[in-house]
Design a protein around this motif. Structure first.
Motif, PDB file in Angstrom:
ATOM      1  N   GLU A  28      47.027  35.325  38.412  1.00 57.89           N
ATOM      2  CA  GLU A  28      45.969  35.459  38.060  1.00 57.89           C
ATOM      3  C   GLU A  28      44.526  34.992  39.021  1.00 57.89           C
ATOM      4  N   ILE A  29      44.898  33.657  39.290  1.00 59.48           N
ATOM      5  CA  ILE A  29      43.920  33.133  40.199  1.00 59.48           C
ATOM      6  C   ILE A  29      43.610  33.888  41.493  1.00 59.48           C
ATOM      7  N   GLU A  30      44.741  34.662  42.314  1.00 60.37           N
ATOM      8  CA  GLU A  30      44.492  35.219  43.489  1.00 60.37           C
ATOM      9  C   GLU A  30      43.703  36.530  42.982  1.00 60.37           C
ATOM     10  N   LYS A  31      44.136  37.225  41.944  1.00 59.49           N
ATOM     11  CA  LYS A  31      43.133  38.389  41.458  1.00 59.49           C
ATOM     12  C   LYS A  31      41.999  38.139  41.126  1.00 59.49           C
ATOM     13  N   ILE A  32      41.404  37.083  40.827  1.00 57.07           N
ATOM     14  CA  ILE A  32      39.889  36.876  40.432  1.00 57.07           C
ATOM     15  C   ILE A  32      39.345  36.440  41.917  1.00 57.07           C
ATOM     16  N   LYS A  33      39.883  35.651  42.690  1.00 59.76           N
ATOM     17  CA  LYS A  33      39.174  35.464  43.867  1.00 59.76           C
ATOM     18  C   LYS A  33      39.310  36.745  44.509  1.00 59.76           C
ATOM     19  N   GLU A  34      40.088  37.799  44.788  1.00 59.85           N
ATOM     20  CA  GLU A  34      40.221  38.926  45.373  1.00 59.85           C
ATOM     21  C   GLU A  34      38.779  39.736  44.830  1.00 59.85           C
ATOM     22  N   LEU A  35      38.628  39.675  43.674  1.00 63.78           N
ATOM     23  CA  LEU A  35      37.534  40.501  42.917  1.00 63.78           C
ATOM     24  C   LEU A  35      35.990  39.797  43.366  1.00 63.78           C
ATOM     25  N   VAL A  45      24.728  23.599  45.526  1.00 67.60           N
ATOM     26  CA  VAL A  45      25.147  24.382  47.046  1.00 67.60           C
ATOM     27  C   VAL A  45      26.660  25.010  46.653  1.00 67.60           C
ATOM     28  N   SER A  46      26.853  26.056  46.331  1.00 65.87           N
ATOM     29  CA  SER A  46      27.897  26.856  46.476  1.00 65.87           C
ATOM     30  C   SER A  46      27.589  28.322  46.376  1.00 65.87           C
ATOM     31  N   LYS A  47      28.722  29.156  46.279  1.00 65.64           N
ATOM     32  CA  LYS A  47      28.433  30.657  46.085  1.00 65.64           C
ATOM     33  C   LYS A  47      29.075  31.093  44.783  1.00 65.64           C
ATOM     34  N   SER A  48      28.591  32.011  44.157  1.00 68.76           N
ATOM     35  CA  SER A  48      29.032  32.416  43.003  1.00 68.76           C
ATOM     36  C   SER A  48      29.153  34.037  42.873  1.00 68.76           C
ATOM     37  N   ALA A  49      29.972  34.371  41.751  1.00 69.91           N
ATOM     38  CA  ALA A  49      29.854  35.773  41.531  1.00 69.91           C
ATOM     39  C   ALA A  49      30.408  35.938  40.047  1.00 69.91           C
ATOM     40  N   TRP A  50      29.754  37.090  39.288  1.00 67.02           N
ATOM     41  CA  TRP A  50      30.123  37.361  37.954  1.00 67.02           C
ATOM     42  C   TRP A  50      31.000  38.348  37.849  1.00 67.02           C
ATOM     43  N   LEU A  51      31.889  38.328  36.936  1.00 64.79           N
ATOM     44  CA  LEU A  51      32.864  39.243  36.643  1.00 64.79           C
ATOM     45  C   LEU A  51      33.125  39.815  35.284  1.00 64.79           C
ATOM     46  N   ASP A  52      32.888  40.966  35.107  1.00 67.48           N
ATOM     47  CA  ASP A  52      32.916  41.611  33.536  1.00 67.48           C
ATOM     48  C   ASP A  52      34.509  42.080  33.190  1.00 67.48           C
ATOM     49  N   GLY A  53      34.757  41.636  31.968  1.00 65.62           N
ATOM     50  CA  GLY A  53      36.190  41.943  31.502  1.00 65.62           C
ATOM     51  C   GLY A  53      36.445  43.317  31.516  1.00 65.62           C
ATOM     52  N   GLU A  54      35.497  44.399  31.719  1.00 63.01           N
ATOM     53  CA  GLU A  54      35.722  45.824  31.664  1.00 63.01           C
ATOM     54  C   GLU A  54      36.329  46.206  33.177  1.00 63.01           C
ATOM     55  N   GLU A  55      35.986  45.547  33.972  1.00 58.42           N
ATOM     56  CA  GLU A  55      36.360  45.881  35.391  1.00 58.42           C
ATOM     57  C   GLU A  55      37.806  45.795  35.966  1.00 58.42           C
ATOM     58  N   ASP A  56      38.480  45.056  35.170  1.00 57.98           N
ATOM     59  CA  ASP A  56      39.909  44.539  35.622  1.00 57.98           C
ATOM     60  C   ASP A  56      40.741  44.053  34.425  1.00 57.98           C
ATOM     61  N   PRO A  57      41.774  44.571  34.095  1.00 50.96           N
ATOM     62  CA  PRO A  57      42.743  43.982  32.918  1.00 50.96           C
ATOM     63  C   PRO A  57      42.730  42.329  32.985  1.00 50.96           C
ATOM     64  N   VAL A  58      42.937  41.935  34.203  1.00 52.11           N
ATOM     65  CA  VAL A  58      43.207  40.427  34.361  1.00 52.11           C
ATOM     66  C   VAL A  58      42.072  39.601  33.826  1.00 52.11           C
ATOM     67  N   ILE A  59      40.686  40.108  34.084  1.00 54.64           N
ATOM     68  CA  ILE A  59      39.625  39.486  33.435  1.00 54.64           C
ATOM     69  C   ILE A  59      39.669  39.413  31.919  1.00 54.64           C
ATOM     70  N   ALA A  60      39.850  40.835  31.489  1.00 53.67           N
ATOM     71  CA  ALA A  60      39.816  41.081  29.994  1.00 53.67           C
ATOM     72  C   ALA A  60      40.792  40.018  29.343  1.00 53.67           C
ATOM     73  N   ARG A  61      42.045  39.843  30.060  1.00 49.03           N
ATOM     74  CA  ARG A  61      43.100  39.169  29.478  1.00 49.03           C
ATOM     75  C   ARG A  61      42.794  37.560  29.534  1.00 49.03           C
ATOM     76  N   ILE A  62      41.896  37.277  30.578  1.00 45.75           N
ATOM     77  CA  ILE A  62      41.508  35.744  30.671  1.00 45.75           C
ATOM     78  C   ILE A  62      40.625  35.466  29.471  1.00 45.75           C
ATOM     79  N   ASN A  63      39.771  36.497  29.472  1.00 49.91           N
ATOM     80  CA  ASN A  63      38.666  36.467  28.380  1.00 49.91           C
ATOM     81  C   ASN A  63      39.246  36.133  26.941  1.00 49.91           C
TER      82      ASN A  63
END
Length: 540
Positions: free
Chosen positions: A356-363, A388-406
């Motif tokens: 799951e971690i690798e999928k989140i990083k990939e997205l 000082v960092s870089k960030s991104a926002w992931l929606d649960g609708e774009e991948d089952p892994v994100i929806a499952r984690i939510n």
């Protein structure tokens, strides 16, 4: 004489102002910087082909290629591990910003279409001057937070980590010059002193002793150490008697010192030599800044001042959490550990799998952008040096892994994610940090909180282990929580009354060695009325 002194300072101030006005995107993510290593490797290969075509004319270029070829083989074998060492990250910035440009100029003396075309293709992805200076500032931030002296830093000796990564005389000079151009004379002194020491020890360098002493003596003067400024300037004049600014400055410093002695009714001992001891960390007072809890915050980052007493430890327990008999957790409840008693902070073990971690990083990786903060006066999102960092926002609708984690986060906490923010993913690069801050907004609320209310709670996922640094600390009550891959921590930012819990002011310590990946979910008040009912008092 005085005119020369002021013009030198004015030039530095002008340079500093211009560098802030033209601020560019800084490489604040190890995840994205790994691409630069592969880019550099490709450039080395292109350089190899060019050497084969014009071997007899490129003896100087071949030495470059030999050095960089070995370097890139090492770096690309474990990109994140390589860039996890802050000196490697800084030197990568410097190589791609400065040294490759020098190499390009050398090649252009007798151009090869293939190599130049390859350089031109990749140049658009190279770090710029602001990226290089940003990396230098990051090393100084690490130096301050973890109290690292310049000599140990230059030899790659970080706490718990020893490597053959070194900073040369020229590297140290560039570090000092970056600080000098920012009118940061405290760090300019530390790094110019280190450059001078290594040069005095016989290390070869492009930069001359005259140039180092020029910057160092003026920086020491700015730190109000006149005797040492005079001693350093005399060394400079002895090497280069025709140095116009040094001669004028020396006379000016001597008059100032004489005036000081006269005002104090003291006799000046002309025969007593000024101190020639090396300027160490702690010789001068570090300037104060905007952060009131700077000392306690940085002490916690070093593992000092943690207020975990035996009495408090006796109140901490571990348990299985089934989300109040949530069907999805009955057969496999979460392992929950108390990290702190009041305010209550818990850690969940085995929250995220490696897959799951690798999928989140990939997205997230293609979308990583410099993390922003909301200006409290204007409400506008902007970048800030304290985050000082870089960030991104992931929606649960774009991948089952994100929806499952939510869904898992909702099951564990019992809070609805319907009004929560998207999953934010952040990657901290060299010196990456987020200084003490509140996750909730203080009244009056920003306009974006009027619909769903304030940030009620924080659920923070650690998606990597960090070799050194990178802890989450709470300066108000002296807690330090270390990142552990696959685990998560959770706390409430608001009391049941809706009032902010000011004890939850926290920070992400600078990453000293390693690459820190986290993701977080911020819950808002709306929708939680029956899941976390209001209390009867302000601090329930």
């Amino acid at each position: 004489m005085r005119k020369c002194l002021l013009s030198f300072a004015s030039w530095a101030l002008l340079f500093c102002c211009c560098s802030w006005i033209t601020q560019a995107e800084v490489f604040t993510s190890i995840g994205q910087m790994t691409d630069l290593l592969y880019t550099e490797k490709e450039l080395v290969q292109s350089l190899r082909e060019y050497i084969k075509a014009e071997e007899s004319k490129l003896a100087a270029v071949k030495s470059w290629a030999t050095k960089l070829d070995a370097l890139t083989r090492t770096s690309t074998a474990d990109p994140e591990g390589y860039l996890g060492h802050p000196v490697n990250a800084y030197k990568l910035m410097k190589r791609l910003n400065t040294e490759w440009s020098e190499l390009e100029s050398l090649v252009l003396q007798n151009p090869s279409d293939g190599f130049i075309s390859n350089m031109s293709t990749h140049r658009q992805y190279f770090p710029d001057e602001e990226d290089k200076t940003g990396a230098a500032r990051a090393l100084m931030r690490l130096q301050d937070t973890y109290q690292l002296d310049s000599e140990a830093f230059s030899k790659g000796k970080l706490p718990g980590v020893h490597s053959n990564v070194i900073l040369t005389v020229d590297d140290c000079f560039d570090m000092g010059k970056t600080a000098y151009n920012d009118a940061d004379y405290y760090h300019a002194v530390l790094w110019m002193q280190q450059a001078l020491k290594q040069l005095d020890d016989g290390e070869e360098a492009v930069i001359s002793k005259v140039e180092i002493l020029d910057y160092l003596s003026y920086s020491v003067y700015q730190m109000e150490d006149l005797p040492r400024a005079i001693e350093l300037t005399r060394r400079l004049v002895a090497i280069d008697p025709s140095h116009q600014r040094a001669g004028g400055n020396l006379r000016y410093y001597e008059r100032l010192l004489l005036k000081q002695f006269s005002e104090q009714n003291q006799a000046q001992d002309q025969d007593q030599p000024a101190s020639e001891e090396p300027i160490q960390l702690g010789t001068y007072m570090r300037p104060k800044d905007h952060l009131p809890e700077r000392e306690s915050y940085e002490a916690l980052c070093r593992g000092e001042g943690v207020q975990m007493t035996e009495t408090r430890r006796s109140r901490l327990f571990c348990r299985y959490q089934d989300g109040y008999r949530n069907p999805r957790l009955l057969l496999k409840p979460m392992k929950e550990e108390d990290e702190w008693d009041s305010p209550h902070i818990v850690r969940y073990l085995e929250m995220l799998s490696d897959k799951e971690i690798e999928k989140i990083k990939e997205l997230a990786k293609p979308r990583l952008a410099r993390a922003t903060v909301r200006d409290p006066k204007t409400g506008v999102l902007t970048t800030a040096n304290y985050r000082v960092s870089k960030s991104a926002w992931l929606d649960g609708e774009e991948d089952p892994v994100i929806a499952r984690i939510n869904q898992r986060i909702e099951d564990i906490t019992g809070l609805t994610v319907d009004t929560a923010e998207l999953l934010q993913v952040a990657n901290y690069g060299v010196g990456g940090q987020y200084e003490p801050h509140f996750d909730f907004s203080r009244r009056p609320f920003d306009s974006n909180l009027k619909l769903d209310g304030n940030r009620l709670a924080t659920f923070l996922n650690y998606m990597s282990d960090v070799e050194a640094g990178g802890a989450t600390v709470f300066p108000d009550f002296g807690a330090a929580i270390r990142p552990r891959k696959g685990t998560s921590v959770f706390w409430y930012n608001l009391f049941r009354s809706g009032e902010g819990d000011y004890r939850t002011r926290h920070a992400a310590c600078p990453v000293l060695v390693g690459s820190k990946w986290v993701s977080n979910k911020w819950f808002h008040e709306r929708g939680q009325e029956f899941r976390r009912p209001c209390g009867l008092t302000e601090v329930d």
